[in-house]
Scaffold this motif. Structure first.
Motif, PDB file in Angstrom:
ATOM      1  N   ILE A  15       0.846  -1.195   0.000  1.00 38.21           N
ATOM      2  CA  ILE A  15       0.000   0.000   0.000  1.00 38.21           C
ATOM      3  C   ILE A  15       0.878   1.240   0.000  1.00 38.21           C
ATOM      4  CG2 ILE A  15      -1.737   1.287   1.311  1.00 38.21           C
ATOM      5  CD1 ILE A  15      -2.793  -1.513   2.231  1.00 38.21           C
ATOM      6  N   THR A  16       1.918   1.245   0.816  1.00 38.03           N
ATOM      7  CA  THR A  16       2.861   2.365   0.836  1.00 38.03           C
ATOM      8  C   THR A  16       3.603   2.465  -0.490  1.00 38.03           C
ATOM      9  OG1 THR A  16       3.123   2.117   3.226  1.00 38.03           O
ATOM     10  CG2 THR A  16       4.838   3.351   2.065  1.00 38.03           C
ATOM     11  N   PHE A  17       4.028   1.330  -1.008  1.00 39.69           N
ATOM     12  CA  PHE A  17       4.737   1.304  -2.288  1.00 39.69           C
ATOM     13  C   PHE A  17       3.876   1.858  -3.428  1.00 39.69           C
ATOM     14  CE2 PHE A  17       5.604  -0.878  -6.316  1.00 39.69           C
ATOM     15  CZ  PHE A  17       6.907  -0.470  -6.543  1.00 39.69           C
ATOM     16  N   GLY A  18       2.578   1.581  -3.382  1.00 42.62           N
ATOM     17  CA  GLY A  18       1.679   2.015  -4.450  1.00 42.62           C
ATOM     18  C   GLY A  18       1.345   0.905  -5.422  1.00 42.62           C
ATOM     19  N   GLN A  19       1.461  -0.338  -4.962  1.00 35.28           N
ATOM     20  CA  GLN A  19       1.179  -1.508  -5.801  1.00 35.28           C
ATOM     21  C   GLN A  19      -0.219  -1.403  -6.421  1.00 35.28           C
ATOM     22  OE1 GLN A  19       3.472  -4.029  -6.174  1.00 35.28           O
ATOM     23  NE2 GLN A  19       2.157  -4.887  -7.730  1.00 35.28           N
ATOM     24  N   GLY A  20      -0.308  -1.694  -7.707  1.00 39.96           N
ATOM     25  CA  GLY A  20      -1.586  -1.709  -8.405  1.00 39.96           C
ATOM     26  C   GLY A  20      -1.968  -0.385  -9.046  1.00 39.96           C
ATOM     27  N   LEU A  21      -1.235   0.659  -8.753  1.00 42.80           N
ATOM     28  CA  LEU A  21      -1.519   1.952  -9.358  1.00 42.80           C
ATOM     29  C   LEU A  21      -0.802   2.053 -10.700  1.00 42.80           C
ATOM     30  CD1 LEU A  21      -1.012   4.220  -6.215  1.00 42.80           C
ATOM     31  CD2 LEU A  21      -3.195   3.525  -7.242  1.00 42.80           C
ATOM     32  N   ARG A  28       0.661   7.218  -5.440  1.00 39.65           N
ATOM     33  CA  ARG A  28       0.646   6.592  -4.105  1.00 39.65           C
ATOM     34  C   ARG A  28       0.474   7.683  -3.044  1.00 39.65           C
ATOM     35  NH1 ARG A  28       6.698   4.173  -4.451  1.00 39.65           N
ATOM     36  NH2 ARG A  28       7.842   6.117  -4.648  1.00 39.65           N
ATOM     37  N   PHE A  29       0.022   7.259  -1.862  1.00 42.23           N
ATOM     38  CA  PHE A  29      -0.351   8.260  -0.865  1.00 42.23           C
ATOM     39  C   PHE A  29       0.820   9.122  -0.414  1.00 42.23           C
ATOM     40  CE2 PHE A  29       0.405   4.652   2.068  1.00 42.23           C
ATOM     41  CZ  PHE A  29       1.110   5.251   3.098  1.00 42.23           C
ATOM     42  N   SER A  30       2.035   8.612  -0.395  1.00 41.07           N
ATOM     43  CA  SER A  30       3.172   9.439   0.006  1.00 41.07           C
ATOM     44  C   SER A  30       3.412  10.574  -0.989  1.00 41.07           C
ATOM     45  CB  SER A  30       4.438   8.590   0.155  1.00 41.07           C
ATOM     46  OG  SER A  30       4.772   7.954  -1.062  1.00 41.07           O
ATOM     47  N   SER A  31       3.196  10.315  -2.265  1.00 41.46           N
ATOM     48  CA  SER A  31       3.371  11.354  -3.291  1.00 41.46           C
ATOM     49  C   SER A  31       2.262  12.394  -3.213  1.00 41.46           C
ATOM     50  CB  SER A  31       3.398  10.723  -4.681  1.00 41.46           C
ATOM     51  OG  SER A  31       4.479   9.824  -4.780  1.00 41.46           O
ATOM     52  N   ILE A  32       1.053  11.936  -2.943  1.00 41.57           N
ATOM     53  CA  ILE A  32      -0.072  12.870  -2.807  1.00 41.57           C
ATOM     54  C   ILE A  32       0.152  13.781  -1.606  1.00 41.57           C
ATOM     55  CG2 ILE A  32      -2.549  13.039  -2.306  1.00 41.57           C
ATOM     56  CD1 ILE A  32      -2.832  10.400  -3.961  1.00 41.57           C
ATOM     57  N   ILE A  33       0.573  13.204  -0.483  1.00 38.17           N
ATOM     58  CA  ILE A  33       0.852  14.003   0.712  1.00 38.17           C
ATOM     59  C   ILE A  33       1.997  14.970   0.450  1.00 38.17           C
ATOM     60  CG2 ILE A  33       1.725  13.871   3.088  1.00 38.17           C
ATOM     61  CD1 ILE A  33       0.056  11.260   3.339  1.00 38.17           C
ATOM     62  N   ALA A  42       9.265  13.562   0.295  1.00 36.47           N
ATOM     63  CA  ALA A  42       8.692  12.343   0.861  1.00 36.47           C
ATOM     64  C   ALA A  42       9.573  11.186   0.421  1.00 36.47           C
ATOM     65  CB  ALA A  42       7.268  12.138   0.373  1.00 36.47           C
ATOM     66  N   TYR A  43      10.095  10.442   1.367  1.00 30.63           N
ATOM     67  CA  TYR A  43      10.923   9.269   1.089  1.00 30.63           C
ATOM     68  C   TYR A  43      10.036   8.046   1.255  1.00 30.63           C
ATOM     69  CZ  TYR A  43      14.682  12.609   1.627  1.00 30.63           C
ATOM     70  OH  TYR A  43      15.504  13.698   1.491  1.00 30.63           O
ATOM     71  N   ASN A  44       9.956   7.229   0.214  1.00 36.67           N
ATOM     72  CA  ASN A  44       9.074   6.074   0.256  1.00 36.67           C
ATOM     73  C   ASN A  44       9.889   4.796   0.429  1.00 36.67           C
ATOM     74  OD1 ASN A  44       7.421   3.773  -0.750  1.00 36.67           O
ATOM     75  ND2 ASN A  44       5.899   5.409  -0.957  1.00 36.67           N
ATOM     76  N   TYR A  45       9.665   4.123   1.537  1.00 40.14           N
ATOM     77  CA  TYR A  45      10.328   2.858   1.843  1.00 40.14           C
ATOM     78  C   TYR A  45       9.297   1.726   1.866  1.00 40.14           C
ATOM     79  CZ  TYR A  45      14.181   5.877   3.254  1.00 40.14           C
ATOM     80  OH  TYR A  45      15.181   6.820   3.266  1.00 40.14           O
TER      81      TYR A  45
END
Length: 161
Positions: A15-21, A28-33, A42-45
């Protein structure tokens, strides 16, 4: 907290990674935020299939075994560290639930304790936030029909998968 010009490190699973988008790096939500809150960065791990607790039995994909407790040592020391996970621990992780007094990553309770303490000790200037997983449905698991796996709090000794 005003997030403008702040940094956030997001730790999580698919979900954090953005799987399926279609365009996960943008949607993904980190990019939107990052965009909406005007973050500096925003660093996505997020790594799909990963768990908070240690997996004793190797997974079909080696990346699934990069559990949160082992990954937290290489985060960017952001203003906020946001942790979102737990679904995979419940769905296909083999760590038992354990006891609230556990301290090591071999049980879910212990992994949470270890993760929180490691984050606090290694990133003393970062605020830390946890979010519980959203409601998920997967073939044999629903909110009304949870896992019977005894290690997950159910009554059945057999692993459901």
């Amino acid at each position: 907290m005003n997030f403008k010009n702040k940094t956030i490190s997001f730790v999580g699973d698919s979900i954090t990674f953005g799987q399926g988008l279609k365009n996960y790096e943008v949607d993904r939500f980190s990019s939107i935020i990052e965009r909406e809150c005007q973050l500096e960065k925003a660093y996505n791990y997020g790594i799909s299939g990963t768990r908070i607790a240690y997996q004793s039995r190797p997974s079909e994909r080696a990346s699934y075994d990069l559990y949160f407790c082992g990954r937290v040592f290489s985060l960017y020391p952001a203003d906020l560290i946001f942790v979102y996970g737990g679904v995979n621990d419940y769905f296909h992780g083999d760590a038992p639930l354990g006891q609230p007094t556990d301290k090591t990553p071999e049980t879910f309770y212990g992994a949470l304790e270890y993760l929180i303490n490691t984050l606090k000790n290694n990133y003393p200037n970062s605020r830390i936030a946890f979010a519980t997983p959203a409601h998920c449905y997967r073939q044999e698991y629903t909110d009304s029909q949870p896992s019977n796996d005894k290690r997950k709090g159910g009554t059945d000794n057999r692993h459901p998968l």
